[in-house]
Design an enzyme around this catalytic site. Structure first.
Site, PDB file in Angstrom:
ATOM      1  N   ARG A 161      -5.867   6.051  -4.730  1.00  0.00           N
ATOM      2  CA  ARG A 161      -4.882   5.926  -4.282  1.00  0.00           C
ATOM      3  C   ARG A 161      -4.174   7.978  -4.315  1.00  0.00           C
ATOM      4  O   ARG A 161      -2.852   7.790  -4.927  1.00  0.00           O
ATOM      5  CB  ARG A 161      -4.184   5.094  -4.917  1.00  0.00           C
ATOM      6  CG  ARG A 161      -3.838   3.623  -5.022  1.00  0.00           C
ATOM      7  CD  ARG A 161      -4.066   3.037  -3.772  1.00  0.00           C
ATOM      8  NE  ARG A 161      -4.447   2.071  -4.288  1.00  0.00           N
ATOM      9  CZ  ARG A 161      -6.189   1.647  -3.446  1.00  0.00           C
ATOM     10  NH1 ARG A 161      -6.790   2.828  -2.759  1.00  0.00           N
ATOM     11  NH2 ARG A 161      -6.942   0.615  -2.580  1.00  0.00           N
ATOM     12  N   SER A 239       1.515  -3.023  -5.884  1.00  0.00           N
ATOM     13  CA  SER A 239       1.359  -3.157  -7.216  1.00  0.00           C
ATOM     14  C   SER A 239       1.946  -1.465  -7.290  1.00  0.00           C
ATOM     15  O   SER A 239       2.151  -0.544  -7.122  1.00  0.00           O
ATOM     16  CB  SER A 239      -0.288  -1.930  -6.887  1.00  0.00           C
ATOM     17  OG  SER A 239      -0.932  -3.129  -6.750  1.00  0.00           O
ATOM     18  N   GLU A 338       2.766   4.093  -8.622  1.00  0.00           N
ATOM     19  CA  GLU A 338       2.060   4.176  -7.070  1.00  0.00           C
ATOM     20  C   GLU A 338       3.490   4.365  -6.126  1.00  0.00           C
ATOM     21  O   GLU A 338       2.557   5.415  -5.594  1.00  0.00           O
ATOM     22  CB  GLU A 338       0.982   2.325  -6.698  1.00  0.00           C
ATOM     23  CG  GLU A 338       0.388   2.768  -5.780  1.00  0.00           C
ATOM     24  CD  GLU A 338      -0.001   1.790  -5.585  1.00  0.00           C
ATOM     25  OE1 GLU A 338      -1.386   1.062  -6.139  1.00  0.00           O
ATOM     26  OE2 GLU A 338       0.190   1.413  -4.182  1.00  0.00           O
TER      27      GLU A 338
END
Ligand SMILES: Cc1cc2nc3c(=O)[nH]c(=O)nc-3n(C[C@H](O)[C@H](O)[C@H](O)COP(=O)(O)OP(=O)(O)OC[C@H]3O[C@@H](n4cnc5c(N)ncnc54)[C@H](O)[C@@H]3O)c2cc1C
Length: 344
Positions: A161, A239, A338
């Protein structure tokens, strides 16, 4: 003028100074450079599915990326196809297109919301596939130099990520090139235990492309991770925290039951932990909200923060801070958000 709450999946964010939509690569570059030259605050907006925008962003200039187009180039002598995708293409539509072409490599990432252009920013990934697996290069307009150039895989320094762009190399992605492979209608070898389990096959097996994508979409829907007007749990950024990566020594201090996977990072063998498990086991249950707040943990998945209708950006951030504090107090780990937080 629309508010950013109407243009983001978390449905928070105030009215910006302006929103400019760009439908061609040339207009996109021109509009972006024009705003950069003013020195004012700016934001490139794709599908708004990884953004938490503050309630007051009246100084922000938004460039909405709506460029479309996919070109396919067959690699010499083979079953590989290079695809150049304009940044504003919808990711999930693109995945469907690759399946129509019989190409494998992104089918397990079906159902991720947003645009292709945002994909490399955080190296999107799901169910055992990551964008970096098939990534070749992209066109990049650099914020520092205003020059148009090409960044290849090494330049992007992809991680979990993560990419050099997410870490602060600001700029505009105009198109992305991915190389996909044909296995006669089959998927890439399965690397997700969840997909393998759903079909009763082994890791490394291959399955019909479309079935993999459909099964992933079903699994996503069951977790509130597929955008749907009829699912309040999908009013989110997906998320909210990344899975923490810690040293072996640190991992040994955690309860034995906590899920963990060995990963190889630049600095050696490390351990990836489950952020969802850490949240749940710090005492935060599905559906939790701070009293009086319209932001809540998803009723299906501890890792998503959702807007239950009319939440402010501050309420979302307040809940995220609360989650971080609980996990830090219980396990000594600071969860990293995130989504991109804009204007806080
Ligand atoms: C229900 C749900 C499920 C999700 N599941 C996943 C998942 O499984 N895996 C995963 O990785 N992500 C997931 N996400 C997060 C999100 O979908 C991805 O991060 C996606 O790539 C964001 O695309 P976007 O176009 O919406 O980007 P935006 O939210 O519009 O922007 C995200 C960031 O990228 C920048 N950006 C956008 N376009 C460009 C461009 N052309 N050039 C340069 N910078 C740009 C923006 O400025 C911003 O910093 C999920 C989100 C939701 C809501």
């Amino acid at each position: 003028m629309q508010s950013l709450s109407e243009l983001t999946t978390m449905r928070v964010g105030g009215k910006p100074a302006q929103i400019i939509s760009a439908q061609t690569r040339e207009d996109l570059i021109e509009a972006t450079l024009e705003i950069w030259r003013t020195g004012e605050d700016w934001l490139l907006l794709g599908g708004g599915s990884n953004l938490v925008v503050a309630d007051d962003v009246s100084d922000l200039n938004v460039i909405k990326v709506e460029t479309k187009g996919i070109q396919a180039f067959t690699s010499a002598g083979g079953n590989k196809t290079l695809l150049r995708i304009q940044a504003g293409e919808n990711w999930d539509d693109f995945v469907n297109h690759t399946i129509d072409l019989g190409l494998a490599g992104v089918e397990a990432m079906a159902g991720i919301p947003g645009t292709v252009g945002a994909g490399p920013v955080q190296n999107i990934g799901a169910y055992g596939q990551e964008l970096s697996d098939t990534f070749v290069r992209l066109e990049f307009v650099d914020y520092e130099t205003h020059e148009v150039g090409i960044l290849d895989k090494a330049d992007l320094q992809f991680g979990y990520r993560d990419s050099v762009i997410k870490r602060g190399r600001a700029g505009l992605i105009t198109w992305v090139e991915l190389e996909l492979e044909s296995f006669g209608g089959l998927s890439a070898p399965i690397t997700s235990g969840q997909i393998a389990g759903a079909f009763g096959v082994n890791l490394g097996d291959q399955l019909p492309l479309r079935e993999v994508a459909e099964s992933v979409r079903k699994m996503r829907a069951s977790k509130g991770m597929l955008l749907s007007d009829s699912d309040p749990d999908s009013v989110s950024c997906g998320s909210f925290f990344t899975n923490p990566i810690v040293s072996h020594t640190f991992a040994r201090t955690l309860p034995e039951l906590s899920p963990r996977w060995e990963t190889l990072e630049d600095d050696g063998l490390t351990v990836k932990l489950s952020a969802a498990w850490l949240i749940e086991n710090s005492g935060i249950k599905k559906g939790f909200s701070v009293p009086g707040s319209k932001a809540a943990i998803s009723s299906k998945h501890c890792l998503a923060i959702t807007n239950r209708g009319g939440a402010s950006a501050n309420e979302v951030v307040q809940l995220a801070n609360y989650v971080q504090l609980q996990v830090s107090n219980r396990f000594g780990i600071t969860l990293v958000p995130e989504p991109n937080l804009i204007g806080f």
